[in-house]
Design a protein around this motif. Sequence first.
Motif, PDB file in Angstrom:
ATOM      1  N   TYR A   1      42.152  33.977  37.634  1.00  0.00           N
ATOM      2  CA  TYR A   1      42.122  35.411  37.310  1.00  0.00           C
ATOM      3  C   TYR A   1      40.921  35.796  36.456  1.00  0.00           C
ATOM      4  O   TYR A   1      40.334  36.861  36.641  1.00  0.00           O
ATOM      5  CB  TYR A   1      43.411  35.838  36.600  1.00  0.00           C
TER       6      TYR A   1
ATOM      7  N   PRO B   1      37.934  41.611  29.704  1.00  0.00           N
ATOM      8  CA  PRO B   1      39.046  41.162  30.549  1.00  0.00           C
ATOM      9  C   PRO B   1      40.034  40.292  29.776  1.00  0.00           C
ATOM     10  O   PRO B   1      39.656  39.580  28.843  1.00  0.00           O
ATOM     11  CB  PRO B   1      38.346  40.350  31.645  1.00  0.00           C
TER      12      PRO B   1
ATOM     13  N   ASN C   1      41.130  43.212  34.488  1.00  0.00           N
ATOM     14  CA  ASN C   1      39.880  42.544  34.862  1.00  0.00           C
ATOM     15  C   ASN C   1      38.693  43.496  34.969  1.00  0.00           C
ATOM     16  O   ASN C   1      37.638  43.134  35.496  1.00  0.00           O
ATOM     17  CB  ASN C   1      40.054  41.772  36.173  1.00  0.00           C
TER      18      ASN C   1
END
Length: 375
Positions: free
Chosen positions: A46, A256, A268
């Motif tokens: 991620y 983020p 993000n």
Amino acid sequence: MAGIYLHIPFCKQACYYCNFHFSTSLLQQEAMVNSIVQEITLQKDYLAQEPVHTIYFGGGTPSLLKEQELTALLLHLRATFTVAADAEITLEANPDDLTAEKLVQLKAAGINRLSIGVQSFHEEDLTWMNRAHNSRQALDCIKQAQDLGFQNITIDLIYGGPTLTNEGWEQNVKQAIALGVPHLSCYALTVEPGTALDHFIKKKKMAATDPDKAAQHFEMLMEWLGAAGYEHYEISNFALPGWHSRHNSSYWQGKPYLGLGPSAHSFNGTSRQWNIANNAQYIKSIAAGTVPFEIESLTTAMQFNEYIMTSLRTSAGCNLEWVAEKFGTDHTIHLLAHSEPYIKMGRIERVGEALRLTKAGRLFADGIAGELFIL
């Protein structure tokens, strides 16, 4: 730079004002920790290999975790992500959990910053809020943490409550200053829908909050902490020089971050997602290899509005050059035009290429930010 937030959804008892996701049953604690360890692996991509500079255990009450559980989570985070050697690692804690033995365990596990939910040093306030600790524990745990080598400490205080007088509020703030606590997060008592406090007020079992009293307490707070050398670097946050919260600052700067655990949010830059706020369903889904989340893609207008909301709350303010670079000159023109009335009112000031709230403007931060949004 990136941050990681871990939501530990367990508490000994429910504070009347709280609307966060938590459970007072600890039966699933071990299973929850194992699930968060699994989610770390599932979410390994991620942050796109960005180095992690802050880790934050929030909740709930993360101080309920055992040393081996904290250690397991931190070891797996370090094995999965590039965690900076000097990463700020914060754990939220309740005073009643911070025994000498617990503090030694936290230090051994790698915690280097404590966020202690003091809320008040007065017994009457703590009873009214249904806090699990008492005033003596609130005082003693800070001294004990300092004696055991914790320097990076922040405490939460709540103002504006019906039981808190002006004198009592002054005593709370001056007690924190006298203890040498380098960071304070101070919040006006708010009545969130669906909380026990909301129910009690509607049933006339508790007095309603007074916004004028809360505003007065906020003005007093700014005066006292300013005189004591604290920097008012975000609406609710004050720190001695060099002691700003690196993790929370990353939120306000739009960096983020990855949220792990039930109800945790992730961001993000272009989208925001949040995990399901249900412990049993979260554990079941993770066991099946799926992170149970919803996602929202952020339009340009949404990204601009979020920047205005977060940056205006900070002492740095909104950077006009950055707005032009990120969103275009039309957004800068919009921002200047809509801020002009507040500049004339003395609630916003322009300092170089920054628009900042004045001391008077901080009382109306959310309302002013909303007027600067692009709809």
